[in-house]
Design a protein around this motif. Structure first.
Motif, mmCIF file in Angstrom:
data_model
loop_
_atom_site.group_PDB
_atom_site.id
_atom_site.type_symbol
_atom_site.label_atom_id
_atom_site.label_comp_id
_atom_site.label_asym_id
_atom_site.label_seq_id
_atom_site.Cartn_x
_atom_site.Cartn_y
_atom_site.Cartn_z
ATOM 1 N N ALA A 205 5.804 -5.690 -2.466
ATOM 2 C CA ALA A 205 5.650 -4.249 -2.621
ATOM 3 C C ALA A 205 5.868 -3.823 -4.066
ATOM 4 O O ALA A 205 5.203 -2.918 -4.556
ATOM 5 C CB ALA A 205 6.626 -3.515 -1.707
ATOM 6 N N HIS A 206 6.802 -4.489 -4.751
ATOM 7 C CA HIS A 206 7.229 -4.042 -6.083
ATOM 8 C C HIS A 206 7.149 -5.176 -7.095
ATOM 9 O O HIS A 206 7.189 -6.350 -6.700
ATOM 10 C CB HIS A 206 8.667 -3.494 -6.002
ATOM 11 C CG HIS A 206 8.830 -2.439 -4.959
ATOM 12 N ND1 HIS A 206 9.571 -2.633 -3.813
ATOM 13 C CD2 HIS A 206 8.277 -1.203 -4.870
ATOM 14 C CE1 HIS A 206 9.490 -1.542 -3.061
ATOM 15 N NE2 HIS A 206 8.711 -0.666 -3.669
ATOM 16 N N ASP B 145 9.459 -8.405 -6.360
ATOM 17 C CA ASP B 145 9.671 -8.961 -5.025
ATOM 18 C C ASP B 145 9.169 -10.397 -4.910
ATOM 19 O O ASP B 145 9.870 -11.271 -4.380
ATOM 20 C CB ASP B 145 8.971 -8.092 -3.966
ATOM 21 C CG ASP B 145 9.684 -6.775 -3.725
ATOM 22 O OD1 ASP B 145 10.930 -6.765 -3.771
ATOM 23 O OD2 ASP B 145 9.001 -5.770 -3.503
ATOM 24 N N HIS C 28 7.844 -2.117 1.576
ATOM 25 C CA HIS C 28 7.741 -3.509 2.054
ATOM 26 C C HIS C 28 7.032 -3.543 3.407
ATOM 27 O O HIS C 28 6.166 -4.375 3.648
ATOM 28 C CB HIS C 28 9.129 -4.133 2.204
ATOM 29 C CG HIS C 28 9.840 -4.367 0.904
ATOM 30 N ND1 HIS C 28 10.811 -5.338 0.751
ATOM 31 C CD2 HIS C 28 9.739 -3.758 -0.302
ATOM 32 C CE1 HIS C 28 11.266 -5.310 -0.486
ATOM 33 N NE2 HIS C 28 10.638 -4.356 -1.148
#
Ligand code: ZN
Length: 267
Positions: free
Chosen positions: A11-12, A15, A117
């Motif tokens: 997601a980021h 991660d 997520h």
């Protein structure tokens, strides 16, 4: 063994590094291709920087990781906390994955803690079958192969999963994984210690490069030591650190058969 292509979709912009850099290094050691994707641009991950400045800084941090690991790193143009299973985000991810043509895609568990997520996991599931459907996004050719789907074993999970799982020893990859995580300076030394109420005075200054790496290693090591302990009955004797990957609930899931080719270093 034929070349495989690994796409980790987080997601980021950190991660994939935290959860899967060991696997990425295993793939690269075989000369196999790896791409990290971040569905969001990371622009909420700081307590004081502006969102625009942070997004630019985090993009640069992913470029440092791409250079270090010799991988592709794609950051999608979606603000933090706005990853959603929209058609726009679905088709954008479909195009990115088709262009890379992965044999294995790993993403977050569908019930992960952060909404970004969870929706990233859903988006990856949403495109799993559509990768092969030519009338969806005909501007990028559909794949003529199956892409195996798996989930990261999130560090906060505390028990073995029921689903089929592969454990990957990462002792030899650990130092470089730490270096990759440490590329995310805005996260490892600023945002995450702050939001997790860690002692900010214990963070070594930027001038202490070795101290900074040791800080990340000491902080992150227990999660992967726990995985090595959890799967010690199948890992090589003496394994201290492991990542784990488990079956996603799709027809093309990771299983005992395809794992032999996709995880030749796994257990
Ligand atoms: Zn995240």
């Amino acid at each position: 063994m034929s070349e495989k292509r690994l796409a980790l979709v987080g997601a980021h912009p950190d991660d994939c590094d935290i959860l899967g850099a060991g696997l990425a290094l295993r793939y690269r050691a075989l000369g196999w291709k790896v791409m990290f994707v971040s569905m969001a641009n990371g622009d909420c991950g700081h307590q004081s920087m502006s969102r625009a400045d942070l997004a630019a800084r985090r993009k640069a941090e992913t470029e440092a990781v791409a250079n270090l690991l010799d991988i592709d790193y794609t950051v999608m143009d979606v603000p933090d906390c706005e990853v959603m299973p929209t058609l726009e985000q679905r088709w954008n991810l479909l195009r990115v994955l088709r262009r890379f043509a992965p044999d294995l895609v790993v993403t977050h568990h569908a019930l992960d803690y952060h909404p970004d997520h969870r929706y990233t996991s859903q988006l990856v599931g949403d495109v799993a079958y559509l990768l092969k459907v030519p009338h969806c996004c005909p501007d990028v050719p559909a794949l003529r192969k199956n892409t195996v789907q798996a989930f990261f074993y999130a560090a906060r999970q505390t028990g073995r999963m029921d689903e089929f799982t592969v454990a990957v020893p990462i002792d030899e990859q650990w130092d470089k994984k730490v270096a990759a995580m440490a590329c995310h300076e805005s996260q490892m030394y600023e945002w995450l210690p702050w939001v997790d109420f860690r002692d900010m005075d214990a963070i070594p200054p930027a001038s202490d490069a070795a101290g900074r790496l040791a800080y990340v290693s000491d902080w992150r090591r227990p999660a992967f030591a726990r995985l090595a302990e959890m799967y010690r009955d199948r890992l090589p004797a003496g394994t201290q650190l492991a990542e784990a990957y488990y079956a996603a609930p799709y027809p093309t899931s990771l299983n005992a058969e395809n794992a032999k080719e996709l995880f030749p270093f796994g257990c």
